[in-house]
Design a protein around this motif. Sequence first.
Motif, PDB file in Angstrom:
ATOM      1  N   LYS A  12      25.058  56.073 -34.451  1.00  0.00           N
ATOM      2  CA  LYS A  12      25.744  56.706 -33.330  1.00  0.00           C
ATOM      3  C   LYS A  12      25.294  56.087 -32.005  1.00  0.00           C
ATOM      4  O   LYS A  12      26.110  55.799 -31.138  1.00  0.00           O
ATOM      5  CB  LYS A  12      25.473  58.211 -33.334  1.00  0.00           C
ATOM      6  CG  LYS A  12      26.252  58.976 -32.314  1.00  0.00           C
ATOM      7  CD  LYS A  12      25.992  60.462 -32.441  1.00  0.00           C
ATOM      8  CE  LYS A  12      26.757  61.229 -31.390  1.00  0.00           C
ATOM      9  NZ  LYS A  12      26.518  62.667 -31.470  1.00  0.00           N
ATOM     10  N   LYS A  13      24.005  55.839 -31.872  1.00  0.00           N
ATOM     11  CA  LYS A  13      23.482  55.213 -30.647  1.00  0.00           C
ATOM     12  C   LYS A  13      24.020  53.791 -30.498  1.00  0.00           C
ATOM     13  O   LYS A  13      24.343  53.355 -29.400  1.00  0.00           O
ATOM     14  CB  LYS A  13      21.956  55.206 -30.664  1.00  0.00           C
ATOM     15  CG  LYS A  13      21.342  56.557 -30.418  1.00  0.00           C
ATOM     16  CD  LYS A  13      19.838  56.494 -30.458  1.00  0.00           C
ATOM     17  CE  LYS A  13      19.230  57.880 -30.324  1.00  0.00           C
ATOM     18  NZ  LYS A  13      17.766  57.854 -30.406  1.00  0.00           N
ATOM     19  N   GLN A  16      27.564  54.010 -29.313  1.00  0.00           N
ATOM     20  CA  GLN A  16      27.592  54.376 -27.901  1.00  0.00           C
ATOM     21  C   GLN A  16      27.239  53.183 -27.021  1.00  0.00           C
ATOM     22  O   GLN A  16      27.867  52.955 -25.985  1.00  0.00           O
ATOM     23  CB  GLN A  16      26.640  55.538 -27.631  1.00  0.00           C
ATOM     24  CG  GLN A  16      27.152  56.862 -28.134  1.00  0.00           C
ATOM     25  CD  GLN A  16      26.128  57.976 -27.964  1.00  0.00           C
ATOM     26  OE1 GLN A  16      24.934  57.739 -27.818  1.00  0.00           O
ATOM     27  NE2 GLN A  16      26.621  59.214 -28.018  1.00  0.00           N
ATOM     28  N   ARG A  17      26.236  52.404 -27.415  1.00  0.00           N
ATOM     29  CA  ARG A  17      25.864  51.205 -26.656  1.00  0.00           C
ATOM     30  C   ARG A  17      26.994  50.183 -26.651  1.00  0.00           C
ATOM     31  O   ARG A  17      27.253  49.544 -25.635  1.00  0.00           O
ATOM     32  CB  ARG A  17      24.585  50.580 -27.219  1.00  0.00           C
ATOM     33  CG  ARG A  17      23.342  51.212 -26.615  1.00  0.00           C
ATOM     34  CD  ARG A  17      22.109  50.417 -26.956  1.00  0.00           C
ATOM     35  NE  ARG A  17      21.394  51.254 -27.915  1.00  0.00           N
ATOM     36  CZ  ARG A  17      20.785  50.838 -28.991  1.00  0.00           C
ATOM     37  NH1 ARG A  17      20.753  49.573 -29.291  1.00  0.00           N
ATOM     38  NH2 ARG A  17      20.180  51.679 -29.796  1.00  0.00           N
ATOM     39  N   TYR A  19      30.247  50.866 -26.970  1.00  0.00           N
ATOM     40  CA  TYR A  19      31.253  51.403 -26.057  1.00  0.00           C
ATOM     41  C   TYR A  19      30.874  51.116 -24.608  1.00  0.00           C
ATOM     42  O   TYR A  19      31.697  50.672 -23.813  1.00  0.00           O
ATOM     43  CB  TYR A  19      31.399  52.919 -26.238  1.00  0.00           C
ATOM     44  CG  TYR A  19      32.442  53.357 -27.217  1.00  0.00           C
ATOM     45  CD1 TYR A  19      33.741  52.873 -27.171  1.00  0.00           C
ATOM     46  CD2 TYR A  19      32.153  54.308 -28.181  1.00  0.00           C
ATOM     47  CE1 TYR A  19      34.709  53.307 -28.054  1.00  0.00           C
ATOM     48  CE2 TYR A  19      33.108  54.749 -29.084  1.00  0.00           C
ATOM     49  CZ  TYR A  19      34.382  54.243 -29.012  1.00  0.00           C
ATOM     50  OH  TYR A  19      35.330  54.678 -29.883  1.00  0.00           O
ATOM     51  N   GLU A  20      29.636  51.408 -24.246  1.00  0.00           N
ATOM     52  CA  GLU A  20      29.191  51.205 -22.868  1.00  0.00           C
ATOM     53  C   GLU A  20      29.270  49.741 -22.467  1.00  0.00           C
ATOM     54  O   GLU A  20      29.701  49.405 -21.362  1.00  0.00           O
ATOM     55  CB  GLU A  20      27.782  51.749 -22.689  1.00  0.00           C
ATOM     56  CG  GLU A  20      27.711  53.257 -22.719  1.00  0.00           C
ATOM     57  CD  GLU A  20      26.291  53.797 -22.698  1.00  0.00           C
ATOM     58  OE1 GLU A  20      25.370  53.043 -22.311  1.00  0.00           O
ATOM     59  OE2 GLU A  20      26.113  54.967 -23.074  1.00  0.00           O
ATOM     60  N   GLU A  39      32.360  58.305 -14.859  1.00  0.00           N
ATOM     61  CA  GLU A  39      32.380  58.892 -16.202  1.00  0.00           C
ATOM     62  C   GLU A  39      33.803  59.085 -16.711  1.00  0.00           C
ATOM     63  O   GLU A  39      34.086  58.876 -17.888  1.00  0.00           O
ATOM     64  CB  GLU A  39      31.626  60.235 -16.231  1.00  0.00           C
ATOM     65  CG  GLU A  39      30.142  60.124 -15.999  1.00  0.00           C
ATOM     66  CD  GLU A  39      29.761  59.909 -14.538  1.00  0.00           C
ATOM     67  OE1 GLU A  39      30.594  60.195 -13.638  1.00  0.00           O
ATOM     68  OE2 GLU A  39      28.637  59.450 -14.294  1.00  0.00           O
ATOM     69  N   GLN A  42      35.250  55.702 -17.632  1.00  0.00           N
ATOM     70  CA  GLN A  42      34.650  55.264 -18.890  1.00  0.00           C
ATOM     71  C   GLN A  42      35.245  56.017 -20.077  1.00  0.00           C
ATOM     72  O   GLN A  42      35.466  55.430 -21.141  1.00  0.00           O
ATOM     73  CB  GLN A  42      33.134  55.445 -18.860  1.00  0.00           C
ATOM     74  CG  GLN A  42      32.425  54.406 -18.032  1.00  0.00           C
ATOM     75  CD  GLN A  42      30.922  54.622 -17.999  1.00  0.00           C
ATOM     76  OE1 GLN A  42      30.437  55.742 -18.148  1.00  0.00           O
ATOM     77  NE2 GLN A  42      30.188  53.541 -17.789  1.00  0.00           N
ATOM     78  N   LYS A  46      37.069  54.417 -23.269  1.00  0.00           N
ATOM     79  CA  LYS A  46      36.668  54.712 -24.654  1.00  0.00           C
ATOM     80  C   LYS A  46      37.858  55.174 -25.483  1.00  0.00           C
ATOM     81  O   LYS A  46      37.986  54.821 -26.658  1.00  0.00           O
ATOM     82  CB  LYS A  46      35.563  55.766 -24.671  1.00  0.00           C
ATOM     83  CG  LYS A  46      34.231  55.246 -24.174  1.00  0.00           C
ATOM     84  CD  LYS A  46      33.185  56.345 -24.121  1.00  0.00           C
ATOM     85  CE  LYS A  46      31.886  55.826 -23.539  1.00  0.00           C
ATOM     86  NZ  LYS A  46      30.872  56.878 -23.427  1.00  0.00           N
TER      87      LYS A  46
END
Length: 185
Positions: A12-13, A16-17, A19-20, A39, A42, A46
């Motif tokens: 999951k992390k 997320q990284r 995506y960022e 936000e 972003q 996403k």
Amino acid sequence: MKLSSKIKGRTKKQIQRLYEFVCTKILNDYHKINGYQKEYVQFVCKVLITTISFSLVFELGFIVMHFIEGIVVMTIMITLLCLSIFLFRTKTKLTLINNIHLCICGAGIFTNTLLTGGILSPILPWLIVLPFIASFLLKNIYSWVWVCITVLLISFFSYANYFNLIGLNRIQDLSYFKLFYFANI
């Protein structure tokens, strides 16, 4: 049990990284130039990346089923969504960008639904996604516009079926049809 939850947390992390990273590359300073919250922009990015990912998965399913028309439609849709990323490099309003994305997706879903049996199509439930996503991305009035568009499209398919205007179903094999219904659940 703890190992699997650690792996899920790590995955999951990593997502997320990713995506960022992608959002940072796509968006650059769009939020500063156009006066939006970072936000929110972003989140829109996403949603776009997720939409492109889902479209790729559907296209792979169409490849497996040898559904040539669906492959063409999905390729055009994915290409247009990828090209629309360049709108984040302009001063185009975010509501217009969101509506463009929804129009591209709506056209792809509509066309594939039309090619796979209209009101009886296993793709039809995906039309519900349009107002659902619009409710997250747009103001209330635009969400209602997308609800009305969805109702009109479903009504079109219903009347076309009633008057026997849509007789084509490009998914020939019944097992593929069942697979599609199962995939939608």
